[in-house]
Write an enzyme that holds these catalytic residues in place. Structure first.
Site, PDB file in Angstrom:
ATOM      1  N   SER A 118      -1.785  14.306 -15.218  1.00  2.66           N
ATOM      2  CA  SER A 118      -3.093  14.422 -15.885  1.00  2.66           C
ATOM      3  C   SER A 118      -3.168  15.771 -16.582  1.00  2.66           C
ATOM      4  CB  SER A 118      -4.218  14.331 -14.836  1.00  2.66           C
ATOM      5  OG  SER A 118      -5.464  14.641 -15.424  1.00  2.66           O
TER       6      SER A 118
ATOM      7  N   LYS B 202      -2.626  16.426  -8.953  1.00  2.00           N
ATOM      8  CA  LYS B 202      -1.951  16.203 -10.239  1.00  2.00           C
ATOM      9  C   LYS B 202      -1.117  17.426 -10.632  1.00  2.00           C
ATOM     10  CE  LYS B 202      -3.124  11.991 -10.941  1.00  2.00           C
ATOM     11  NZ  LYS B 202      -2.111  10.919 -11.092  1.00  2.00           N
TER      12      LYS B 202
ATOM     13  N   ASP C 129       0.852  -1.191   0.000  1.00  2.00           N
ATOM     14  CA  ASP C 129       0.000   0.000   0.000  1.00  2.00           C
ATOM     15  C   ASP C 129       0.890   1.245   0.000  1.00  2.00           C
ATOM     16  OD1 ASP C 129      -1.665   2.140   0.579  1.00  2.00           O
ATOM     17  OD2 ASP C 129      -2.872   1.009   2.016  1.00  2.00           O
TER      18      ASP C 129
ATOM     19  N   TYR D 200      -8.376  16.205  -6.656  1.00  3.33           N
ATOM     20  CA  TYR D 200      -7.624  15.407  -7.638  1.00  3.33           C
ATOM     21  C   TYR D 200      -6.758  16.322  -8.509  1.00  3.33           C
ATOM     22  CZ  TYR D 200      -6.796  12.324 -11.677  1.00  3.33           C
ATOM     23  OH  TYR D 200      -6.214  11.587 -12.687  1.00  3.33           O
TER      24      TYR D 200
HETATM   25  P1  NAD Z   1      -6.826   2.441 -12.306  1.00  3.68           P
HETATM   26  O1  NAD Z   1      -7.738   2.708 -11.155  1.00  3.68           O
HETATM   27  O2  NAD Z   1      -7.213   1.447 -13.326  1.00  3.68           O
HETATM   28  O3  NAD Z   1      -5.362   2.082 -11.780  1.00  3.68           O
HETATM   29  C1  NAD Z   1      -4.765   2.739 -10.679  1.00  3.68           C
HETATM   30  C2  NAD Z   1      -3.993   1.701  -9.879  1.00  3.68           C
HETATM   31  O4  NAD Z   1      -3.369   2.362  -8.758  1.00  3.68           O
HETATM   32  C3  NAD Z   1      -4.912   0.608  -9.318  1.00  3.68           C
HETATM   33  O5  NAD Z   1      -4.499  -0.669  -9.740  1.00  3.68           O
HETATM   34  C4  NAD Z   1      -4.816   0.794  -7.827  1.00  3.68           C
HETATM   35  O6  NAD Z   1      -4.887  -0.406  -7.074  1.00  3.68           O
HETATM   36  C5  NAD Z   1      -3.451   1.478  -7.668  1.00  3.68           C
HETATM   37  N1  NAD Z   1      -3.431   2.174  -6.380  1.00  3.68           N
HETATM   38  C6  NAD Z   1      -4.311   3.110  -5.944  1.00  3.68           C
HETATM   39  N2  NAD Z   1      -4.068   3.396  -4.654  1.00  3.68           N
HETATM   40  C7  NAD Z   1      -2.999   2.630  -4.274  1.00  3.68           C
HETATM   41  C8  NAD Z   1      -2.294   2.469  -3.052  1.00  3.68           C
HETATM   42  N3  NAD Z   1      -2.644   3.131  -1.935  1.00  3.68           N
HETATM   43  N4  NAD Z   1      -1.249   1.605  -3.023  1.00  3.68           N
HETATM   44  C9  NAD Z   1      -0.901   0.905  -4.132  1.00  3.68           C
HETATM   45  N5  NAD Z   1      -1.541   0.996  -5.319  1.00  3.68           N
HETATM   46  C10 NAD Z   1      -2.587   1.864  -5.375  1.00  3.68           C
HETATM   47  O7  NAD Z   1      -6.603   3.868 -12.961  1.00  3.68           O
HETATM   48  P2  NAD Z   1      -5.875   4.316 -14.304  1.00  3.68           P
HETATM   49  O8  NAD Z   1      -6.877   5.073 -15.075  1.00  3.68           O
HETATM   50  O9  NAD Z   1      -5.108   3.215 -14.919  1.00  3.68           O
HETATM   51  O10 NAD Z   1      -4.886   5.419 -13.672  1.00  3.68           O
HETATM   52  C11 NAD Z   1      -3.472   5.347 -13.742  1.00  3.68           C
HETATM   53  C12 NAD Z   1      -2.947   6.769 -13.579  1.00  3.68           C
HETATM   54  O11 NAD Z   1      -3.410   7.564 -14.673  1.00  3.68           O
HETATM   55  C13 NAD Z   1      -3.434   7.461 -12.307  1.00  3.68           C
HETATM   56  O12 NAD Z   1      -2.382   8.183 -11.708  1.00  3.68           O
HETATM   57  C14 NAD Z   1      -4.499   8.406 -12.818  1.00  3.68           C
HETATM   58  O13 NAD Z   1      -4.686   9.528 -11.984  1.00  3.68           O
HETATM   59  C15 NAD Z   1      -3.938   8.771 -14.175  1.00  3.68           C
HETATM   60  N6  NAD Z   1      -4.924   9.296 -15.118  1.00  3.68           N
HETATM   61  C16 NAD Z   1      -6.003   8.535 -15.472  1.00  3.68           C
HETATM   62  C17 NAD Z   1      -6.948   9.068 -16.342  1.00  3.68           C
HETATM   63  C18 NAD Z   1      -8.183   8.293 -16.752  1.00  3.68           C
HETATM   64  O14 NAD Z   1      -9.092   8.876 -17.352  1.00  3.68           O
HETATM   65  N7  NAD Z   1      -8.273   6.990 -16.500  1.00  3.68           N
HETATM   66  C19 NAD Z   1      -6.788  10.362 -16.847  1.00  3.68           C
HETATM   67  C20 NAD Z   1      -5.654  11.097 -16.477  1.00  3.68           C
HETATM   68  C21 NAD Z   1      -4.729  10.555 -15.601  1.00  3.68           C
END
Ligand code: NAD
Length: 244
Positions: free
Chosen positions: A131, A148, A52, A144
């Site tokens: 982001s 970012k 975590d 959020y």
């Molecule tokens: P996702 O939720 O599919 O994956 C995020 C992962 O982070 C998950 O597997 C989760 O278990 C892990 N995580 C979260 N908290 C945690 C903790 N305390 N300890 C260990 N692991 C932890 O999301 P995603 O869309 O693949 O996002 C990946 C990155 O991209 C993130 O930083 C997100 O902010 C960024 N992002 C996503 C989007 C979108 O639209 N999906 C847009 C811009 C930026």
């Protein structure tokens, strides 16, 4: 020779949408990958480092654990993140603390520990997943967006401070990506995720939301020798949709 042959990489959030794509593409390109996430069951990697990221001792030691497990560490992708929804007036203490802990403090702790290790071993590349909403504001996600923006600033500062150590630090700044993070946000609000993704895709000039692989390709570019002169860059990957 494959592009990342002989390279060792740590990917956080490796069980998530973007993280799985990054880990898989790095491995396909020849890298050995240490996957980090809370639950890594079913995730293919060369080392599994579950934990975590809100636990300081885990984040502080993750880079060294990856180096020890893989026999080196050249690339870090700080990808794990959480997206709590709401304006400031609807954000709880837990929204604030958890968002800071995962989105800002964990990358800070990982980079602080990793940079000296990587510098001593000849340098490397760090790619942070920030982001578009860290570059410009987005609606209804005040905490959020703030986290970012902090990660984007940290990226620019580290890019400046550690180029001389042979460490390139850059960030990918996606707009909406079709991942569990996005879909669970729709489901929480009672929408059918499939049709919401299709509707949202129509607002993107390219005509669709990003797939995780669209983002992973840019992460790999920034981690690669092709980006050898890039330090502290915030690279938006948005299909032509810079703001929401
Ligand atoms: P996702 O939720 O599919 O994956 C995020 C992962 O982070 C998950 O597997 C989760 O278990 C892990 N995580 C979260 N908290 C945690 C903790 N305390 N300890 C260990 N692991 C932890 O999301 P995603 O869309 O693949 O996002 C990946 C990155 O991209 C993130 O930083 C997100 O902010 C960024 N992002 C996503 C989007 C979108 O639209 N999906 C847009 C811009 C930026």
């Amino acid at each position: 020779m494959a592009e990342f042959e002989g390279k060792c990489a740590l990917v956080t959030g490796a069980a998530g949408g973007i993280g799985q794509a990054v880990a898989a593409q790095l491995r396909t390109a020849g890298a050995r990958v240490a996957a980090a996430d809370r639950d890594l069951s079913g995730i293919e990697a060369d080392a599994h480092l579950p934990g975590d990221l809100t636990e300081a001792a885990y984040a502080d030691t993750l880079a060294a654990a990856a180096r020890d497990a893989l026999g080196g560490l050249h690339i870090i992708v700080n990808n794990a993140g959480i997206a709590r929804r709401g304006p400031v007036t609807a954000s709880s203490d837990d929204d604030f603390a958890a968002s800071i802990a995962v989105n800002v403090e964990a990358p800070f702790r990982i980079c602080r520990a990793a940079i000296p290790l990587m510098a001593q071993a000849g340098g490397g590349a760090i790619v942070n997943v920030a982001s578009c909403w860290g570059v410009r504001p987005g609606p209804d996600h005040a905490v959020y967006c703030m986290t970012k923006a902090a990660l984007a600033s940290l990226t620019q500062c580290m890019g400046l401070d550690h180029a001389r150590d042979g460490i390139r630090v850059n960030a990918v700044c996606p707009n909406e990506v079709d991942t569990p993070m996005l879909r669970s946000g729709f489901e929480l609000r009672g929408f059918d995720a499939q049709s919401a993704v299709a509707e949202l895709g129509k607002t993107v000039p390219l005509g669709r939301l990003a797939e995780p692989g669209d983002i992973a390709d840019v992460v790999l570019f920034l981690a690669s020798e092709k980006a050898r002169y890039m330090c502290g860059a915030l690279v938006e990957v948005n299909g032509g949709k810079p703001v929401s």
